[in-house]
Scaffold this motif. Structure first.
Motif, PDB file in Angstrom:
ATOM      1  N   GLN A 249     -51.724 -33.816   5.825  1.00 42.80           N
ATOM      2  CA  GLN A 249     -50.900 -33.345   4.720  1.00 42.80           C
ATOM      3  C   GLN A 249     -51.773 -32.592   3.736  1.00 42.80           C
ATOM      4  O   GLN A 249     -52.832 -33.068   3.340  1.00 42.80           O
ATOM      5  CB  GLN A 249     -50.231 -34.516   3.999  1.00 42.80           C
ATOM      6  N   ARG A 339     -44.896 -40.295  13.153  1.00 40.32           N
ATOM      7  CA  ARG A 339     -44.752 -39.034  13.889  1.00 40.32           C
ATOM      8  C   ARG A 339     -45.890 -38.841  14.890  1.00 40.32           C
ATOM      9  O   ARG A 339     -45.679 -38.342  15.995  1.00 40.32           O
ATOM     10  CB  ARG A 339     -44.705 -37.849  12.927  1.00 40.32           C
TER      11      ARG A 339
ATOM     12  N   GLY B 429     -30.870 -30.600   5.339  1.00 36.84           N
ATOM     13  CA  GLY B 429     -32.267 -30.172   5.339  1.00 36.84           C
ATOM     14  C   GLY B 429     -32.430 -28.675   5.515  1.00 36.84           C
ATOM     15  O   GLY B 429     -33.516 -28.144   5.317  1.00 36.84           O
ATOM     16  N   LYS B 430     -31.349 -27.981   5.875  1.00 42.64           N
ATOM     17  CA  LYS B 430     -31.432 -26.520   5.996  1.00 42.64           C
ATOM     18  C   LYS B 430     -30.461 -25.900   5.014  1.00 42.64           C
ATOM     19  O   LYS B 430     -29.322 -26.357   4.890  1.00 42.64           O
ATOM     20  CB  LYS B 430     -31.063 -26.078   7.408  1.00 42.64           C
ATOM     21  N   THR B 624     -36.024 -24.899   4.625  1.00 48.46           N
ATOM     22  CA  THR B 624     -35.936 -26.158   5.363  1.00 48.46           C
ATOM     23  C   THR B 624     -36.649 -27.226   4.545  1.00 48.46           C
ATOM     24  O   THR B 624     -37.762 -27.002   4.069  1.00 48.46           O
ATOM     25  CB  THR B 624     -36.646 -26.040   6.729  1.00 48.46           C
ATOM     26  N   ASP B 626     -38.156 -31.045   4.669  1.00 50.21           N
ATOM     27  CA  ASP B 626     -38.511 -32.206   5.486  1.00 50.21           C
ATOM     28  C   ASP B 626     -38.045 -33.445   4.724  1.00 50.21           C
ATOM     29  O   ASP B 626     -38.594 -33.780   3.672  1.00 50.21           O
ATOM     30  CB  ASP B 626     -40.031 -32.237   5.710  1.00 50.21           C
ATOM     31  N   GLU B 628     -38.317 -36.488   5.190  1.00 45.35           N
ATOM     32  CA  GLU B 628     -39.195 -37.659   5.146  1.00 45.35           C
ATOM     33  C   GLU B 628     -40.430 -37.452   4.270  1.00 45.35           C
ATOM     34  O   GLU B 628     -40.871 -38.356   3.579  1.00 45.35           O
ATOM     35  CB  GLU B 628     -39.631 -38.047   6.567  1.00 45.35           C
ATOM     36  N   THR B 629     -41.007 -36.248   4.324  1.00 46.18           N
ATOM     37  CA  THR B 629     -42.213 -36.009   3.513  1.00 46.18           C
ATOM     38  C   THR B 629     -41.897 -35.261   2.224  1.00 46.18           C
ATOM     39  O   THR B 629     -42.736 -35.130   1.350  1.00 46.18           O
ATOM     40  CB  THR B 629     -43.253 -35.170   4.272  1.00 46.18           C
ATOM     41  N   GLN B 631     -41.519 -32.157   2.027  1.00 46.06           N
ATOM     42  CA  GLN B 631     -42.101 -30.824   2.107  1.00 46.06           C
ATOM     43  C   GLN B 631     -41.004 -29.758   2.170  1.00 46.06           C
ATOM     44  O   GLN B 631     -40.107 -29.831   3.003  1.00 46.06           O
ATOM     45  CB  GLN B 631     -42.952 -30.759   3.386  1.00 46.06           C
ATOM     46  N   THR B 633     -40.100 -25.928   2.976  1.00 49.77           N
ATOM     47  CA  THR B 633     -40.574 -24.717   3.643  1.00 49.77           C
ATOM     48  C   THR B 633     -39.557 -23.615   3.414  1.00 49.77           C
ATOM     49  O   THR B 633     -38.360 -23.826   3.645  1.00 49.77           O
ATOM     50  CB  THR B 633     -40.717 -24.955   5.164  1.00 49.77           C
ATOM     51  N   ASP B 635     -38.243 -20.420   4.838  1.00 52.98           N
ATOM     52  CA  ASP B 635     -38.362 -19.744   6.125  1.00 52.98           C
ATOM     53  C   ASP B 635     -38.289 -18.234   5.978  1.00 52.98           C
ATOM     54  O   ASP B 635     -39.005 -17.506   6.637  1.00 52.98           O
ATOM     55  CB  ASP B 635     -37.249 -20.229   7.064  1.00 52.98           C
ATOM     56  N   ALA B 748     -42.918 -31.702  -3.442  1.00 57.81           N
ATOM     57  CA  ALA B 748     -42.525 -32.752  -2.495  1.00 57.81           C
ATOM     58  C   ALA B 748     -42.171 -34.022  -3.262  1.00 57.81           C
ATOM     59  O   ALA B 748     -41.201 -34.713  -2.943  1.00 57.81           O
ATOM     60  CB  ALA B 748     -43.665 -33.012  -1.521  1.00 57.81           C
TER      61      ALA B 748
END
Ligand SMILES: Cc1cc2nc3c(=O)[nH]c(=O)nc-3n(C[C@H](O)[C@H](O)[C@H](O)COP(=O)(O)OP(=O)(O)OC[C@H]3O[C@@H](n4cnc5c(N)ncnc54)[C@H](O)[C@@H]3O)c2cc1C
Ligand code: SF4
Lengths: 347, 801
Positions: A249, A339, B429-430, B624, B626, B628-629, B631, B633, B635, B748
């Motif tokens: 990360q 993961r 998520g998108k 997008t 994430d 879970e994290t 993060q 992005t 695109d 995040a």
């Protein structure tokens, strides 16, 4: 541009000579390999050695052209033979500490047998730094902290901290008896997950140590090496049956140090895990090996992975001294362990 | 258009090779005989009185030639004549960590660096102020004595139309708070200046500046040297983005050190110093209240902005007005009230960054419009199309709008991005989001009051057919030299490579106010065009005579002068030029440009906002998340930009893409933030400029509305395209995860917080952002308490050992 302070640069002809010079100036000399950590820190006056001893060239393998040699002498070197037939390495792999991160990341044998290492080395910083930085330097990399990795001007304005000035407190936790700076090397968790050992030579001779035993939970004395010891080689055990990966990360997809990193390796025999190792970086002052025994005997099923992910989460103890936040990084430890392990499944 | 021979083509920039091969000569590349190297000592205190400065130890250090301090240049200076509150080097008081205090010139950089630590400065600390809330409250601490109320730098209040009535008529009223975090330009070239005071008593300053003319004026004021003896040369800027449009301490220090030593002196800032020089994006807290009818028609808007200005004025007065001025030019707003306040804090001064003052409110407004569209069940693109401000109109705050291509931008985006299909796909998520925007093509008024042109250009033709354009513009990488060459080439019918450009030199070039506010294409473009057309007329006259045809049949293109009816009947450009010189004497044409009168109102504050023409743009972002994290992005970013006419489409696309990249960085990662007065990330490792691997796919659609005021129809392209990207991303994140980010950057951590994954309590949020001023989010005292605690603990520890 910040400029380097004055120093004497020596390039000794042998490891023995290097150790000799280092012991002659115990407090005022430093080893340098690729210099990607040492020189920027000298510019910021985090290090002010009077003598800088170049050792990178002394701990590349003795054959020319290649830097990685198979553990057994019976196998010819890459340089002599060209591409070797790939496949499990029954005898393991020996990497000269002076091999650059690019060489390590791109070496077909590393890619094939020790994927976590190839990935981790390839995720360090930028192509330029990987071309200069060595794996030995990465293993010995200084701990990091955003109160410490700053210019002399900044630290003067701020009033310094324990890591450079023993009489000052730690800025991250003022009551902490020790420095909480963060172990930040990418290849180390991968190497630990792969079961690496290192060969070192020092004033008191040569020895071999498990890499996992090389670190201390202390941002200042983070390395459990004796003063003057040089890492000459990294030794990886046989790769047969092992598969591995590394997840990192960071804020950007290049350039940045990890703010959480998880390496996982499992040995599979007909779909069943026979051995497993998980290690983390950037989540404490030392890289930590996580107990992954829950995986053994399973087919990497959800429950077992969940248990190891929980253990990883528990082992992660980030502090507020990198970019990102504590909760984000601690969470990443679990998510990445999960993961990483899932990605090692058969399908 | 077929009658243009150069403009509109995808030609390489005239200086592309110099920039690509590194042969362009930046200020730091300059090395003069006997040159000394300078460095600045900077304040280690956020707010303190300077009790004493002793330079004697530094002066005695081997290699040191001269040392100057604030006392040597006490004259106040600053970019805006009405708010000059800065000195070249701090006098009596420092107001932020990193403020220049003294300058050293030495034989080499090492000696200059070492000598800095030998300058003894005794400070008496004052209580620092770090947040907007504190600055508004604390009457007992004054960063500047000039503040009447607490630490307020400037307050503005404007009202247009029937605001109360507008809200009364509304079917739906929304009120939202937003916060836009500060960030900085981070140009790759750090600021650099070389000063040379020569035997003839004249001073030349080569410096990477966007504003050579304004700097020229300030040099006279601060150095006490008449302007006739000062020459400022703007070297090519390795990126600027607004960060080099103030006069800076190092420029004056280099000059004074050169005057003292009679040797050239160079000062190049290191990367950390660039973060202290700053003048970047203001952190702004905003409240917007908008009333709409059922169909979405806006009935009234009330907007409040609170700007964290940092320690000095910079362009602050303009920035404050800009936060309110341009909200009205995109969509119909019949009633509008604006209140803005900018405060002083003990941090590096904020100033203009690409999109100057309009980026933050545009983010807030476009996010709010997205919410209104959702409230009313309307598609966000369709909604915006319904409420567009018409072309050739006046806004409620009396701004003149000429061409207006926002509608076309939105429609083009809807087609190109498959908007409707993507919008209807619901994958958690998108997401996909949109926003519109507008920007000025040059400020309608100069920075100091005068009736002279905003831009002047001179063109000469030599006997070999070479053309020289001289104009005071500053090449900051945006392509202004290329533009001057292309316009001159178009006007005279030659190729850009036949044109030699001399720019940004106060001795050689007519004044251009500078490369700021996206004014160069509009203003220097028109000035150059005018100059070129004058010469063209002379060439046409002599060619008509010689070819025996009427003047209106003569055309100039491709280095030829020819009969439009019978192109075979022609002569070369050189022949025509020689005939013209024989007839008229030396061929020199001068042109200038000043924005027309009547483009804005007459009220106090009406000076900020008007422009000859507004550019319009819209962006669609696809993201997008994430889950879970946390993060995020991005695109893809697709931007449609109405630039009037693309004089060079590649260059315009470059500006649009660069803007999208920069906007992306601002909302996803970049922040200029502080911890107890210290910059938290003053390096390119820690200040997270996105890398090429992070940058989303970028696509550009050019919309050409051919503006009546712009040269050959052109409007700006350098700043506006940044604005819509930021709210488009925020709106796309909402589409992706159903969370409103009314605060930048979208980290995040914040995403995890909203998703209830930050801790074990699992509390989800549908919005991240402020709920008002002083809502406790930014506890003003926290940083100080912490710093004090650690200092006390250090003292305790010291006494124990
Ligand atoms: C901008 C930037 C980004 C970076 N990003 C990352 C990153 O993402 N991940 C990461 O892991 N690292 C990163 N680094 C750190 C560094 O580049 C790498 O860790 C690199 O591998 C260091 O190797 P080196 O050979 O350059 O070490 P050097 O700088 O030469 O040495 C580092 C330390 O190791 C000691 N040392 C070196 N070799 C030996 C040896 N053989 N025996 C004993 N001691 C030795 C030196 O004395 C010194 O203390 C980054 C550095 C920079 C400047
Ligand atoms: S963890 Fe504490 S002692 Fe260590 S470097 Fe950071 S602030 Fe200094």
């Amino acid at each position: 541009m910040l400029r380097l302070p004055r120093f004497r640069f020596v390039s000794p002809p042998s490891i023995e000579e290097a150790i000799h010079i280092r012991t002659e100036h115990p407090a005022t000399s430093m080893y340098v390999a690729g210099g990607t950590d040492v020189y920027p820190k000298m510019k910021r006056r985090q290090f002010q050695p009077e003598v800088v001893i170049a050792i990178g060239g002394l701990v590349r393998d003795d054959f020319r052209g290649g830097t990685l040699a198979p553990l057994a002498d019976t196998l010819p070197s890459v340089a002599e033979e060209g591409p070797l037939p790939l496949g499990p390495l029954p005898l393991g792999l020996r990497i000269g500490a002076g091999a650059t991160l690019t060489e390590v990341a791109e070496h077909p044998r590393v890619r094939e047998g020790y994927r976590a290492l190839s990935i981790a080395a390839g995720l360090v910083s930028t192509p330029q730094l990987r071309n200069m930085g060595t794996i030995g330097g990465n293993v010995c990399l200084d701990t990091r902290c955003n109160w410490y990795d700053q210019s002399l001007f900044w630290r003067t304005a701020e009033g310094y901290c324990m890591k450079t000035h023993g009489d000052v407190v730690c800025r991250v936790a003022t009551s902490s008896p020790r420095c909480l700076a963060v172990a930040s090397a990418d290849t180390v968790p991968a190497l630990i997950a792969l079961g690496a050992q290192i060969n070192v030579v020092g004033p008191n001779g040569a020895r071999t140590i498990d890499l996992a035993e090389c670190y201390r939970e202390d941002g200042i004395n983070y390395l459990a090496l004796e003063p003057g010891e040089i890492v000459t080689e990294i030794v990886l055990p046989p790769s047969d049956g092992w598969r591995s990966t590394y997840l990192k990360q960071r804020d950007r997809n290049s350039f940045d140090f990890p703010i959480a990193g998880v390496a996982a390796a499992v040995r599979m025999d007909r779909g069943v895990v026979t051995d497993a190792r998980v290690a983390i970086t950037a989540l404490g002052s030392r890289p930590v090996r996580v107990d992954a025994s829950a995986l053994v005997g399973t087919k990497l099923d959800d429950e077992a992975i969940g248990a190891v992910a929980d253990a990883t989460h528990k082992a992660a103890r980030p502090m507020d001294n990198t970019s990102g936040t504590i909760s984000q990084r601690k969470r990443a430890a679990r998510v990445f362990a999960d993961r990483a392990l899932r990605s090692l499944r058969d399908d | 258009m077929s009658e243009l021979s150069i403009l509109g083509r995808r030609l390489p920039k005239v200086n592309a090779w110099a920039h690509l091969t590194g042969s362009a000569r930046y200020a730091d590349d300059i090395r003069l005989p006997r040159m000394l190297y300078g460095r600045l000592l900077r304040s280690t205190r956020p707010h303190a009185l300077i009790k004493r400065i002793d330079i004697s130890r530094a002066l005695a250090y081997p290699g040191v030639v001269a040392v100057v301090t604030g006392a040597d240049m006490p004259e106040k200076m600053g970019i805006m004549p009405s708010t000059q509150d800065e000195t070249a080097l701090a006098v009596d008081k420092v107001r932020y960590v990193g403020e220049p205090v003294a300058g050293v010139a030495a034989l080499d950089e090492d000696a200059a660096y070492e000598a800095l630590s030998l300058i003894d400065v005794e400070y008496e600390d004052l209580e620092p102020i770090f947040t907007i809330e504190e600055a508004l409250d604390r009457d007992d601490v004054k960063i500047h004595d000039t503040s009447k109320r607490a630490n307020v730098f400037k307050e503005v209040h404007l009202s247009f139309g029937d605001v109360e009535g507008g809200f009364a008529k509304a079917d739906h009223v929304r009120e939202d708070w937003f916060f836009f975090e500060g960030n900085t330009h981070a140009p790759i070239e750090s600021h650099s200046a070389v000063a040379s005071y020569d035997a003839d008593g004249k001073l030349t300053l080569w410096t990477s500046t966007q504003v050579p003319h304004y700097l020229h004026r300030e040099m006279e004021k601060v150095l006490g040297l008449p302007r006739t003896r000062i020459r400022v040369i703007a070297t090519p800027n390795g990126g600027a983005f607004g960060g080099k449009s103030d006069p800076f301490g190092h420029e004056f220090a280099a000059a004074l050190l050169s005057m003292r030593t009679k040797r050239p002196v160079k000062i190049t800032l290191d990367r950390e110093e660039v973060f202290y020089a700053h003048r970047g994006r203001h952190p702004v807290k905003m409240r917007i209240k908008t009333g709409v009818k059922k169909d979405g028609e806006i009935t009234a808007v009330e907007f409040q902005s609170y700007l964290d200005g940092g320690a000095y004025a910079s362009y602050g007065i303009a920035t404050t007005y800009y936060t309110g001025a341009l909200l009205t030019v995109t969509y119909r707003v019949p009633a509008y009230k604006f209140d803005g306040v900018r405060v002083y804090t003990n941090k590096p001064p904020c100033g203009p960054k690409r999109g100057h003052g309009t980026t933050q409110p545009r983010y807030a407004f476009e996010c709010q419009l997205d919410k209104i569209a959702m409230d009313l069940g309307l598609d966000p693109i369709e909604y915006r199309l319904r409420i567009l401000q018409p072309a050739n109109s006046r806004t409620v705050n009396e701004l003149r709008v000429t061409s207006m291509g926002l509608g076309e931008c939105l429609r083009a985006l809807r087609d190109r991005t498959s908007w409707e299909r993507k919008r209807s796909e619901r994958t958690k998520g998108k997401g996909i989001g949109v926003a519109g925007s507008a920007y000025i093509s040059g400020a309608g008024l100069p920075i100091y009051w005068n009736d002279m042109p905003h831009s002047g250009a001179e063109i000469r033709i030599d006997r070999g057919g070479g053309v020289t354009v001289m104009c005071g513009t500053s090449e900051i990488g945006q392509g202004s030299d290329n533009l001057l060459a292309a316009i001159a080439a178009e006007a005279l019918g030659v190729y850009p490579e036949d044109v030699h450009v001399v720019s940004g030199d106060t001795s050689l070039t007519p004044v251009d106010l500078g490369s700021y506010s996206s004014r160069v294409t509009m203003m220097a473009g028109n000035a150059t065009k005018n100059a070129g057309l004058k010469l063209r007329e002379q060439l046409v006259t002599v060619a008509a005579e010689k070819l025996g045809i009427p003047a209106d049949r003569v055309n100039l293109a491709y280095r030829k002068v020819y009969d439009l009816k019978d192109p075979e009947r022609s002569m070369s450009f050189v022949e025509a030029a020689n005939l013209a010189e024989a007839k008229y004497g030396t061929l020199v044409g001068a042109g200038s440009y000043r924005p027309p009168a009547g483009i804005g109102g007459n009220y106090k504050g009406a000076g900020v906002g008007p422009t000859p023409a507004y550019s319009y743009q819209a962006a669609v972002a696809e993201v997008t998340v994430d889950l879970e994290t946390g993060q995020l992005t991005v695109d893809k970013i697709t931007t449609a930009h109405d630039c009037g006419r693309a004089l060079n489409p590649v260059n315009v696309e470059g500006q649009v893409e660069g803007s999208a990249y920069m906007g992306y960085g601002e909302i996803v990662v970049e922040e200029q933030i502080f911890r107890g007065g210290l910059h938290k990330k003053p390096s390119l490792l820690d200040y997270k400029l996105p890398t090429s691997l992070d940058t989303p796919k970028l696509e550009t659609i050019l919309i050409e509305s051919v503006d009546s005021e712009g040269p050959y129809g052109a409007k700006e392209a350098g700043e506006g395209p940044l604005n819509p990207v930021i709210p488009a991303i925020a709106n796309a994140v909402y589409d992706a995860i159903g969370v409103r980010f009314d605060e930048t950057p979208i980290t995040a951590e914040k995403i995890l917080d909203a998703l209830g994954k930050r801790d074990n309590r699992g509390i989800t949020k549908d919005r991240i952002g402020p709920t008002g001023l002083g809502d406790g989010k930014a506890d003003p005292k926290r940083a100080m308490r912490r710093l004090e605690a650690s200092t006390e603990a250090r003292e305790r520890k010291k006494t124990q050992v």
